[in-house]
Each structure stands twice: as C-alpha cells, then as structure tokens.
Write an enzyme that holds these catalytic residues in place. Structure first.
Site, short mmCIF file in Angstrom:
data_model
loop_
_atom_site.label_atom_id
_atom_site.label_comp_id
_atom_site.label_asym_id
_atom_site.label_seq_id
_atom_site.Cartn_x
_atom_site.Cartn_y
_atom_site.Cartn_z
N CYS A 192 5.35 -0.72 -1.20
CA CYS A 192 5.22 0.73 -1.13
C CYS A 192 6.04 1.39 -2.21
O CYS A 192 6.82 0.75 -2.90
CB CYS A 192 5.72 1.22 0.21
SG CYS A 192 5.10 0.26 1.56
N LYS A 215 -0.18 -2.57 -7.63
CA LYS A 215 0.26 -3.10 -8.92
C LYS A 215 1.53 -3.93 -8.84
O LYS A 215 1.61 -5.03 -9.34
CB LYS A 215 0.47 -1.93 -9.88
CG LYS A 215 0.55 -2.38 -11.32
CD LYS A 215 0.45 -1.18 -12.24
CE LYS A 215 0.43 -1.58 -13.68
NZ LYS A 215 -0.81 -2.24 -14.05
N1 GLU Z 1 6.08 -3.55 6.01
C1 GLU Z 1 5.90 -2.15 5.84
C2 GLU Z 1 4.59 -1.65 6.44
O1 GLU Z 1 3.63 -2.32 6.55
C3 GLU Z 1 6.02 -1.73 4.40
C4 GLU Z 1 5.10 -2.51 3.49
C5 GLU Z 1 5.37 -2.44 2.00
O2 GLU Z 1 6.47 -2.26 1.50
O3 GLU Z 1 4.39 -2.65 1.27
O4 GLU Z 1 4.51 -0.55 6.82
#
Ligand code: GLU
Length: 590
Positions: A2, A585
């Site tokens: 994220c 990305k």
């Molecule tokens: N594990 C968290 C979620 O699914 C964050 C995922 C991430 O950082 O891509 O909400």
C-alpha cells in the site's frame, strides 16, 4: 504494498493528502482512505476503487493534519470496511498499515479472548486492537505503538493519527520517508516521489525507527532503545520529477518514449563507480543477480551479460524463490539487485541474508532514499525520472543497459561500452521518431488482438528480451503469452504448433541466428505464423519488424517494439494499461 501519506502543516490537509495518494496509487489501487483531525475528533472517508470519488472529501472538515492510505489487499476482501485507516474502539486514533502481520492469527485470537471486537477482515485491525491493549498500561501513544510493533512479525510499516492531533509512524520493513516543505509543513510517505512537488527536504526513516509529529515538530526515536535520534534533512534530488502524461495518452507510452533519455543517464555516470564494482566482480567467486517480476527478467539479462562479456560465473535469482540459494552464499560472492523502487520485499529479504553472510551488495535503483540503496556497498541510481505506469518499461531497458556496461567494464571495455550505448541511444531515438515504425507495430497489434495465445522465441542475448515481451503482453493484454528458448521448443511446446498459432521471434544477427531460423522453420512447417523482430530480414519469416542494427546491444533495441506491441494491443482491448488489474508496482509485501 500500500501507499501511506501523512501531512501536518498550515494548509487544508485533505486535498494535499489526495494529491499525495494519487502519486502513490501505483502501489495499490483497490481502495483508499483519508483521515483528518479537527477539534479533538477524527473524520474518515473510505472508498473502494481508484482515487476518483473526490466528492466524498467534501464530508471532511478543513483540518491541518491527516493521514491517507491506498490499499493493495492481502488480508480481507476489497471492501469499504477493509479499507484503511481503521478506527480504534473509542475513536481516539486511526491506523493504516503497509505490509503483512505474519502472526495476525495468534494475536487476533489472544485479543478476541480479551474481549476485543473485530469489524474488518484485515490483519491491520489486529495492530489497532493491540495498540488499544497496550494503551491500558501505557499512557503515551508513541510508547503504546512501540510496544505493539515489537510484537508484530513480518514486514510492516504503520501510521496512526490521534484525536489530539498527533501522528505516529513506525517503520519495520516497508518503506517510509519524511519530507519538509519550504514553509516547514511536514509529510510522511511511502516514497519521495509523492511529495517531490511540494517538499524541499527529505529524510529516510530507517527500519526500527518511530516518527512522532506533534505541534508541528517531528521527533524520531529508535524502537529498541526508545532513545530520541538526531536527524539531518537532505535536499530532494529527483530528476524530472514532473508526473504528467504530457502529449501522450498513457504514462506507459510516454515512458517507452523516454527510454533514450533514461539511457543517457547511464552514460553520464561516474566511471570510477563502475571500476570499483568491476574490481569486486573480478574477485568474486560467484555473482548472483536478483530481481522480481520485470526486474527479475532484467537481473537474468544482466547475468547473461556478465557471463558473455566478462566470463563471470553469474547466476540469476528470482526474488520470491531465492531463499534456497542463501545457504550457498559465501562472503567471496557479490549480489547485484536492479530494482525500480528499491523496496521489493522478496529481494530485500534475500539481501538481508546476503549482508549477514558478508557478501558485497550492488544495487541499481530508481527511487531515491530506498532501502536497497542504503544497504548496498555499490550504490548506483538509475536517475531515469519517475516511472508512473505500473508496467515497467524504461527502467527495464535502463537496468539491462547498465548491466551491459558493468560487464564491459569488467573486461576493460568501459569506453567501448559507452560508445555502443551512445549508438543505441541515437538509434532508439530515430526508431521511436519514425511513425512508420510505430504503424508497423500497431498493425501487428491489430492482428494479435483476437489471438488467445502468443508464443515468443529467443536465444542468447534475446531470450530474456522475449521474456520481457511476455511479461509486458501478460500485464497489458491479459492474454496468455509464453516465452521460451528457441532451441527448447522442439522438446515440448512443438505439440502446440498448428495453423493459426502466432509466434514472435526476437533475434540478432549473431551466432544464435541459425538455431533461431531452425526453430522458425520447425513452427512454420506445422502451420504457425512467425513475426520476427530484428535488424535483418529473412525469407523465413511471415512478417518482419525492422529495428536499427546496434551490434552488441541489438537485443536491447528489440525490447522497444515488444513493449510497444503490448501497449497497442492493451489499449485496443480497452485495458487500463497504466494500472493493470490486480498488480501494483512496488511490491513491499511477501
Ligand atoms: N495487509 C494489509 C491489508 O490487506 C495491507 C496490505 C499492503 O500493504 O499491501 O489490508
């Protein structure tokens, strides 16, 4: 993987957070959320999908501080409830995460037993409840976050906003950088590019550090010792940081056209740094190259150049599968990591092992301030400008061209390498400027639009080039593409050859040519149709895409029509080529 973005300053936070998030959207785009603090209360807006429903932001008050998050779901479906940030039970803080809590199941069980209720399906909510639990015995939010973070397993970076107007961020694996504007507003983000237009200074937050922003002041603490750390802001040094499609329809096509400019940066770099790396490579027992996705293909091509031009025992590894080699690493080895973001979790994990075992690390990274650069003994920056499209193009070509120059330097051919790269740059500029070249690729794209399977053949310097073509086709067109060594075809995939099958071949006029022609004839005999990409035509091909002859770098030239082809098929299919479905990305999760 994220994206995290936080702002504390004098201006209205919500629009700044949204602008920052848009620049981080390449990191994940299934849902997003913004939280701002005003009058001892936190207001949150969350949406599923791309950052477009800006209307919902009108629900947010004018506030001077806030955090934002764009998600690439790992745990829990793509829903508004699972989008970050997540509220604490008493609404006194919200929290967002970049990463995965590997031990979220036992933690969740423990917290549920204590009576905590869970609203979402995410691993992230476990951190929220854990911080709440810690706050029962610790009055400072920072110390409660510190205590909670110490119990998390995996790579995760968290950010919190409290109803008192405090921001706390803790870095553990996933990237985190801070920025400062000319008027001393503060930003915390997953990358520097996101705040490059508004900030003048940057600071890389290291793993194991906590950032606390309160009353317009930023403090940094070591998580283990809780000692406050001194820090010095650095100037932001981002070449060509404008994120704008200019006259192009998509970032992807703009970035393909920017490739010659990206290669010019390689030629400008200091010879001394190449000589230093070449010295270490000559003394190495084994050289490993490592990358994931497109960078994994680049790593393989770099290993090819090291074997071909430097006669070095070079082995390429794919990030996600490299751990099996870790036991074989020795301190006489060198590891080379090309990476756009410099934050790929799969690769970082292997580099950490390599570092512990005493291997020298060389990296070639595009994003300033990245973890990979910080842990490298030989730090090279691509300086290719932002690559916004999730589908990597100019950085791939920059990575392999850099690898070529490194290999040439090992065999005392640095100057010759530079001459060849300069010819390549000129040839590439001419090729891209000539509309009839582009039209030829567009025509081929039209022909392939209704085909379900595309096979790609290459040998020697062109095998990983067709693999790059395969990756681009899969990313942009969602079609099945299959790249294989031309000579291996007869051992299995020949069973699939029949009238109507489409084959793409990338070749160079070198010793591999006759084997490639054999493969071409083998597939044609069975009715398949062959389109070849190279500098010299042959009557054996059904159709031909001509590129300029650039000798040792012919295969790098072949990359361009393959990338263009993927782009033109993708847009003709109506696909969102800058943000293909399901991928992101910078993959900072395992
Ligand atoms: N594990 C968290 C979620 O699914 C964050 C995922 C991430 O950082 O891509 O909400």
């Amino acid at each position: 993987m994220c994206g995290i973005f936080a702002y504390a300053g004098k201006n209205n936070a919500a629009p700044i957070l949204i602008e920052g998030l848009k620049r981080l959207e390449y990191r994940g785009y299934d849902s997003w959320g913004v939280a701002v603090q005003e009058n001892n209360a936190i207001h949150v807006v969350k949406e599923v999908g791309k950052i477009s429903k800006i209307d919902s932001l009108n629900q947010l008050p004018h506030a001077k501080i806030g955090i934002a998050h764009t998600r690439w779901a790992t745990h829990g479906g793509i829903t508004q409830t699972n989008a970050h940030p997540h509220y604490s039970s008493d609404n006194s803080f919200v929290l967002a995460q970049n990463g995965i809590v590997q031990n979220y199941e036992p933690l969740k069980e423990m917290l549920q037993k204590k009576g905590y209720k869970f609203i979402s399906e995410t691993d992230t909510e476990v951190i929220v409840r854990l911080v709440e639990e810690k706050l029962l015995g610790i009055s400072s939010l920072r110390l409660a976050v510190r205590a909670a973070v110490k119990e998390l397993e995996g790579r995760n970076t968290v950010i919190l906003l409290s109803n008192k107007g405090e921001i706390i961020a803790a870095r553990n694996g996933s990237p985190l950088v801070a920025g400062r504007t000319a008027s001393d507003d503060l930003i915390v983000s997953s990358d520097t590019l996101s705040f490059a237009p508004i900030a003048q200074k940057m600071l890389v937050i290291d793993n194991g550090q906590i950032v606390q922003i309160h009353d317009k002041e930023m403090h940094i603490f070591d998580i283990t010792s809780d000692k406050e750390l001194k820090y010095n802001w650095e100037d932001i040094n981002l070449r060509n940081d404008k994120v704008d499609k200019e006259e192009f329809d998509h970032f992807l096509i703009k970035e393909i056209h920017e490739t010659p400019k990206a290669l010019e940066q390689i030629v400008r770099q200091d010879k001394k740094s190449y000589l230093a790396l070449a010295h270490a490579l000559k003394a190495a027992r084994t050289v490993y190259t490592i990358g994931s996705g497109t960078a994994g293909v680049a790593a393989a091509q770099i290993a090819y150049y090291l074997r071909e031009f430097a006669k070095i025992n070079a082995i390429s590894l794919v990030g996600a599968d490299a751990l099996e080699y870790v036991e074989l690493f020795s301190k006489e080895d060198v590891i080379i990591a090309p990476s756009q973001s410099g934050e790929t979790a799969d690769v970082l994990e292997v580099l950490e092992f390599a570092h512990k075992k005493g291997l020298k690390i060389a990296s070639y990274v595009n994003m300033p301030g990245a973890m990979m650069t910080r842990m490298s003994d030989f730090k090279f920056m691509a300086e290719a400008g932002p690559e916004v499209s999730v589908v990597s193009t100019k950085i791939f070509t920059s990575q392999i061209t850099w690898g070529y120059l490194v290999a040439k330097t090992v065999s005392d051919g640095f100057d010759e390498g530079i001459t060849h790269i300069n010819s390549l740059i000129e040839a590439m500029k001419r090729y891209l400027k000539n509309q009839s070249n582009i039209n030829l690729v567009k025509n081929l794209a039209e022909k392939l639009i209704n085909v379900d399977d595309i096979f790609l053949l290459g040998k020697g310097q062109n095998f990983y080039i067709v693999k790059e073509g395969m990756v681009k086709l899969i990313e942009c067109t969602y079609k099945h593409a299959h790249a294989m060594p031309a000579g291996d075809l007869k051992h299995y995939a020949i069973t699939l050859m029949q009238p109507g099958v489409q084959i793409l071949v990338a070749f160079s006029d070198d010793s591999s040519m006759s084997d490639v022609i054999n493969a071409v004839n083998e597939v044609k005999t069975r009715g398949a149709e062959v389109t070849a990409i190279g500098s010299k035509s042959s009557k054996n091909f059904n159709s031909f895409i001509k590129v300029p002859e650039v000798k040792e770098l012919n295969s790098v030239m072949n990359v361009i029509p393959l990338q263009l082809l993927a782009y033109y098929i993708g847009i003709q299919l109506g696909n969102e080529v800058d943000k293909p479905r399901n991928i992101a990305k910078s993959v900072t999760v395992k």
